[in-house]
Design an enzyme around this catalytic site. Structure first.
Site, PDB file in Angstrom:
ATOM      1  N   HIS A   1      67.436  20.029 -34.608  1.00  0.00           N
ATOM      2  CA  HIS A   1      67.634  21.475 -34.717  1.00  0.00           C
ATOM      3  C   HIS A   1      68.862  21.751 -33.864  1.00  0.00           C
ATOM      4  O   HIS A   1      68.781  21.923 -32.659  1.00  0.00           O
ATOM      5  CB  HIS A   1      66.412  22.236 -34.189  1.00  0.00           C
ATOM      6  CG  HIS A   1      66.668  23.694 -33.960  1.00  0.00           C
ATOM      7  ND1 HIS A   1      67.004  24.567 -34.963  1.00  0.00           N
ATOM      8  CD2 HIS A   1      66.646  24.444 -32.821  1.00  0.00           C
ATOM      9  CE1 HIS A   1      67.178  25.777 -34.458  1.00  0.00           C
ATOM     10  NE2 HIS A   1      66.968  25.724 -33.165  1.00  0.00           N
TER      11      HIS A   1
ATOM     12  N   ASP B   1      65.843  26.813 -39.664  1.00  0.00           N
ATOM     13  CA  ASP B   1      67.092  26.459 -40.365  1.00  0.00           C
ATOM     14  C   ASP B   1      66.833  26.360 -41.872  1.00  0.00           C
ATOM     15  O   ASP B   1      67.655  26.774 -42.691  1.00  0.00           O
ATOM     16  CB  ASP B   1      67.623  25.117 -39.850  1.00  0.00           C
ATOM     17  CG  ASP B   1      67.538  25.019 -38.339  1.00  0.00           C
ATOM     18  OD1 ASP B   1      68.569  25.028 -37.679  1.00  0.00           O
ATOM     19  OD2 ASP B   1      66.395  24.986 -37.821  1.00  0.00           O
TER      20      ASP B   1
HETATM   21  P1  NAD Z   1      63.781  34.047 -22.223  1.00  0.00           P
HETATM   22  O1  NAD Z   1      64.621  33.736 -21.034  1.00  0.00           O
HETATM   23  O2  NAD Z   1      63.734  35.439 -22.744  1.00  0.00           O
HETATM   24  O3  NAD Z   1      62.261  33.607 -21.906  1.00  0.00           O
HETATM   25  C1  NAD Z   1      61.911  32.457 -21.235  1.00  0.00           C
HETATM   26  C2  NAD Z   1      60.645  32.752 -20.462  1.00  0.00           C
HETATM   27  O4  NAD Z   1      60.193  31.530 -19.872  1.00  0.00           O
HETATM   28  C3  NAD Z   1      60.851  33.766 -19.332  1.00  0.00           C
HETATM   29  O5  NAD Z   1      59.936  34.836 -19.472  1.00  0.00           O
HETATM   30  C4  NAD Z   1      60.590  32.934 -18.082  1.00  0.00           C
HETATM   31  O6  NAD Z   1      60.019  33.690 -17.022  1.00  0.00           O
HETATM   32  C5  NAD Z   1      59.646  31.872 -18.612  1.00  0.00           C
HETATM   33  N1  NAD Z   1      59.583  30.697 -17.741  1.00  0.00           N
HETATM   34  C6  NAD Z   1      60.603  30.047 -17.119  1.00  0.00           C
HETATM   35  N2  NAD Z   1      60.122  29.037 -16.364  1.00  0.00           N
HETATM   36  C7  NAD Z   1      58.785  29.032 -16.533  1.00  0.00           C
HETATM   37  C8  NAD Z   1      57.744  28.226 -16.015  1.00  0.00           C
HETATM   38  N3  NAD Z   1      57.987  27.221 -15.162  1.00  0.00           N
HETATM   39  N4  NAD Z   1      56.487  28.509 -16.382  1.00  0.00           N
HETATM   40  C9  NAD Z   1      56.209  29.530 -17.228  1.00  0.00           C
HETATM   41  N5  NAD Z   1      57.162  30.331 -17.740  1.00  0.00           N
HETATM   42  C10 NAD Z   1      58.435  30.079 -17.416  1.00  0.00           C
HETATM   43  O7  NAD Z   1      64.245  33.034 -23.354  1.00  0.00           O
HETATM   44  P2  NAD Z   1      63.968  33.175 -24.930  1.00  0.00           P
HETATM   45  O8  NAD Z   1      65.105  33.879 -25.570  1.00  0.00           O
HETATM   46  O9  NAD Z   1      62.597  33.674 -25.132  1.00  0.00           O
HETATM   47  O10 NAD Z   1      64.064  31.644 -25.378  1.00  0.00           O
HETATM   48  C11 NAD Z   1      63.049  30.730 -25.023  1.00  0.00           C
HETATM   49  C12 NAD Z   1      63.395  29.348 -25.535  1.00  0.00           C
HETATM   50  O11 NAD Z   1      63.325  29.350 -26.973  1.00  0.00           O
HETATM   51  C13 NAD Z   1      64.813  28.895 -25.188  1.00  0.00           C
HETATM   52  O12 NAD Z   1      64.777  27.524 -24.859  1.00  0.00           O
HETATM   53  C14 NAD Z   1      65.567  29.104 -26.486  1.00  0.00           C
HETATM   54  O13 NAD Z   1      66.708  28.272 -26.600  1.00  0.00           O
HETATM   55  C15 NAD Z   1      64.493  28.721 -27.481  1.00  0.00           C
HETATM   56  N6  NAD Z   1      64.740  29.115 -28.872  1.00  0.00           N
HETATM   57  C16 NAD Z   1      64.344  28.221 -29.815  1.00  0.00           C
HETATM   58  C17 NAD Z   1      64.550  28.489 -31.145  1.00  0.00           C
HETATM   59  C18 NAD Z   1      64.113  27.460 -32.181  1.00  0.00           C
HETATM   60  O14 NAD Z   1      64.457  27.534 -33.364  1.00  0.00           O
HETATM   61  N7  NAD Z   1      63.347  26.474 -31.765  1.00  0.00           N
HETATM   62  C19 NAD Z   1      65.153  29.693 -31.556  1.00  0.00           C
HETATM   63  C20 NAD Z   1      65.514  30.609 -30.559  1.00  0.00           C
HETATM   64  C21 NAD Z   1      65.324  30.307 -29.218  1.00  0.00           C
END
Ligand code: NAD
Length: 317
Positions: free
Chosen positions: A180, A153
């Protein structure tokens, strides 16, 4: 952090959009020597490792990249958690949080059993709550449990302010702090352009206005929604933000970034993780900077922290 002068090892848990954007940026910048990919969907982690390895011939440095097991975390310097489940149609926030709590329990326990003694970095949303969850589950010193917080951000804010003022964003020292998410805020009293408070800059030029600053803060807050609306997810910006945090730690830079860190009562509210400017060094958070906020800003920041505290109490009780 181990300092044998040879290897820097990172394990990524969650090889989805965020995890792999981070991994790709790590490879392009040659930040570590060993990269372990972990996912509940092991096939996905294997495929991603193959794909990255095929780029090694063109990379800056060599790197060992493989789909591993949790035992591979034992000598990692950092474990970066990007795993999570997404919201089901009609599911409320607390129910989603409880499912992510179960996901984190299944991840943190084997990492601890591996003997991991490095630094946790968390990206999974809601990042301030999930970071606190990792500290709670691991019992690690809070200096070694960091969330990406409002790093992204803050980068968005600096980019927009730089464009508005026609100044290099690197010379814009402004921060987004708090959650956030929807209650995050910009303490304008702390924002400096080059050597001048931003409010002075705005007052001196007819083309600028306080109202525009507020609109920029709103645009930052809404950025993720806008991106998700058109392309379904955000990942490049967070991938690069995570690399920036890792570089600050590995390089012992003592750089100031708005990561999610545990606040003490000196910040107005204790034992809450929120995005605040922190000095990051080799051992993680060296210091959480205390800000001299104006009364109105202080109330807004505390409101954001109270919200995080309430959500935490809802899931933990
Ligand atoms: P995504 O669905 O593409 O990936 C998530 C991954 O986690 C998948 O590959 C899934 O198989 C894996 N997973 C689920 N359960 C699991 C477990 N028990 N053990 C191991 N792996 C597991 O999602 P994404 O787009 O990559 O987003 C991931 C996270 O990041 C989300 O929570 C999203 O909101 C967050 N995010 C944060 C920010 C930030 O600024 N902090 C920005 C964007 C996204």
């Amino acid at each position: 952090m181990k300092d044998n002068g040879f290897t820097k090892k990172i394990a990524i848990v969650g090889t989805g959009f965020v995890g792999m954007s981070f991994a790709y940026a790590l490879l392009c910048e040659g930040i570590c020597d060993e990269l372990v990919l972990l996912d509940i969907n092991r096939e996905k982690a294997i495929g991603e490792a193959m794909d990255l390895n095929h780029g090694l011939a063109f990379a800056k440095t060599n790197m060992k990249i493989f789909a591993g097991e949790y035992t591979d975390c034992h000598d990692a310097d950092m474990v970066v958690i990007c795993a999570g489940v997404s919201q089901k149609p009609g599911e409320d926030r607390i129910s989603l949080l409880k499912r992510n709590q179960a996901v984190f329990e299944s991840i943190i326990s084997p990492i601890l059993s591996s003997g991991f003694q490095g630094i946790f970095l968390v990206a999974t949303n809601p990042v301030d709550i999930m970071t606190r969850m990792v500290q709670h589950l691991s019992g690690f010193d809070s200096a070694r449990v960091i969330g990406s917080g409002t790093t992204l951000d803050t980068a968005r804010l600096r980019y927009l302010l730089g464009a508005y003022l026609s100044v290099d964003p690197k010379n814009v020292h402004a921060y987004v702090i708090g959650e956030h998410g929807d209650s995050e805020m910009v303490p304008w009293s702390q924002a400096i352009v080059g050597t001048k408070p931003i409010r002075e800059v705005v007052a001196e030029h007819q083309a600028f206005s306080e109202n525009d600053l507020q609109n920029i803060a709103t645009e930052v807050r809404r950025a993720a929604y806008q991106i998700i609306e058109v392309k379904g997810a955000t990942y490049y910006g967070i991938g690069l933000s995570l690399v920036r945090i890792v570089k600050a730690v590995f390089g012992g830079e003592n750089s100031i970034l708005t990561v999610s860190a545990r606040l003490d009562t000196g910040n107005g509210i204790g034992n809450v993780y929120a995005g605040v400017p922190c000095i990051l060094g080799r051992d993680g958070v060296r210091e959480v900077l205390r800000l001299k906020l104006e009364e109105k800003e202080k109330e807004e920041f505390l409101q954001s922290c109270r919200k995080l505290k309430e959500v935490w109490e809802e899931i933990i009780l």
